[in-house]
Scaffold this active site. Structure first.
Site, PDB file in Angstrom:
ATOM      1  N   ASP A 203     -20.064  28.623  65.772  1.00  0.00           N
ATOM      2  CA  ASP A 203     -21.252  27.951  66.296  1.00  0.00           C
ATOM      3  C   ASP A 203     -21.301  28.041  67.824  1.00  0.00           C
ATOM      4  O   ASP A 203     -20.265  28.129  68.477  1.00  0.00           O
ATOM      5  CB  ASP A 203     -21.210  26.484  65.842  1.00  0.00           C
ATOM      6  CG  ASP A 203     -22.557  25.811  65.966  1.00  0.00           C
ATOM      7  OD1 ASP A 203     -23.568  26.511  66.179  1.00  0.00           O
ATOM      8  OD2 ASP A 203     -22.596  24.572  65.851  1.00  0.00           O
TER       9      ASP A 203
ATOM     10  N   ASN B 200     -30.280  28.735  57.572  1.00  0.00           N
ATOM     11  CA  ASN B 200     -30.680  29.510  58.758  1.00  0.00           C
ATOM     12  C   ASN B 200     -32.045  30.192  58.621  1.00  0.00           C
ATOM     13  O   ASN B 200     -32.620  30.643  59.604  1.00  0.00           O
ATOM     14  CB  ASN B 200     -29.615  30.561  59.111  1.00  0.00           C
ATOM     15  CG  ASN B 200     -28.386  29.969  59.777  1.00  0.00           C
ATOM     16  OD1 ASN B 200     -27.285  30.493  59.678  1.00  0.00           O
ATOM     17  ND2 ASN B 200     -28.557  28.832  60.464  1.00  0.00           N
TER      18      ASN B 200
END
Ligand code: FPP
Length: 239
Positions: free
Chosen positions: A17, A65
């Site tokens: 991330d 996503n």
């Protein structure tokens, strides 16, 4: 007193991330951060054998996503295609076996073809096992596994009375993997975001502030070394 195992984590899983923030800090588009992230991945895969890490599983694209902008999604898909195309030779040469987990149904044909090809090309390798989670979500995986299992029962190929943890795990995308020993998430968020929900039941977690493009092999080495000093009890009590 903590008693370390003294052994390296066999299987490390990483939630990579912070690419977007890394790019933003430099006044660049988010894709610039993803590109830097892909380079970092290359470095981390290569250091695994030296650290005794046999399995590396990374979260490249989640079922959530798809909520990102079309531009970012298209950019990421192009990056995945390019990464596979450019890296195949080196991965084959370096003994890395690559496999993908996640639902391929929503991915474009060309990408799926490249994924299949890379799996095939590296099938004889066993120095490091790299598993890439693409269009992956832990709950989605459990739902798909349950569907497959139910279909087997309906077809009279499976007796429902025999279903236990072991048989269920056989239907998961990760049927070929040992459970992760250590799950790392970069960029300061302390969440697991639907990653390897079933498989990480007894994993150690490490949440670190470093953004993924800054996650060097030195940072990785420090975390892996630190793990060896921890005690894992799997719910049992040690004398
Ligand atoms: C999370 O950062 C990262 C991703 C959703 C993509 C991960 C992809 C790569 C590291 C590219 C390389 C992977 C392969 C398989 C070639 P973020 O965008 O959520 O960052 P932010 O939280 O700072 O916005």
């Amino acid at each position: 007193m903590k008693r370390g195992t003294g052994i390296a984590p066999h299987h490390v899983a990483i939630i990579m991330d912070g690419n977007g923030r890394w790019a933003q800090q430099r006044g660049r588009p988010r894709l610039f951060g993803h590109q830097a992230g892909a380079r970092r991945l290359r470095e981390i895969v290569r250091v695994c054998p030296d650290l005794g890490v046999k399995y590396l599983t990374i979260f490249a694209f989640s079922t959530e996503n798809w909520k990102r902008t079309q531009i970012e999604i298209a950019g990421l898909m192009t990056l995945f295609r390019r990464y596979i195309t450019l890296e195949t030779k080196a991965l084959v040469r370096e003994g890395v076996r690559v496999r993908f987990i996640g639902d391929r149904i929503r991915l474009d044909e060309k990408l799926v073809w490249l994924m299949d090809e890379l799996e095939l090309m590296t099938a004889d390798n066993s120095r490091v096992h790299l598993t890439i989670a693409l269009n992956y979500g832990g709950r989605d995986e459990v739902a798909r596994a349950t569907r497959r299992l139910a279909q087997e029962v309906r077809a009279n190929r499976l007796n429902p009375d025999t279903v236990n943890e072991e048989t269920f795990a056989h239907y998961l995308d990760t049927y070929f993997l040992p459970d992760p020993d250590l799950v790392i998430r970069t960029s300061g968020e302390a969440r697991i975001s639907n990653f390897l929900l079933w498989q990480s039941a007894y994993a150690e977690y490490e949440f670190i502030d470093t953004l993924w493009p800054d996650f060097t092999k030195e940072v990785f080495t420090e975390i892996v070394t630190g793990y060896s000093g921890r005690e894992r009890r799997f719910g049992a009590v040690t004398a």
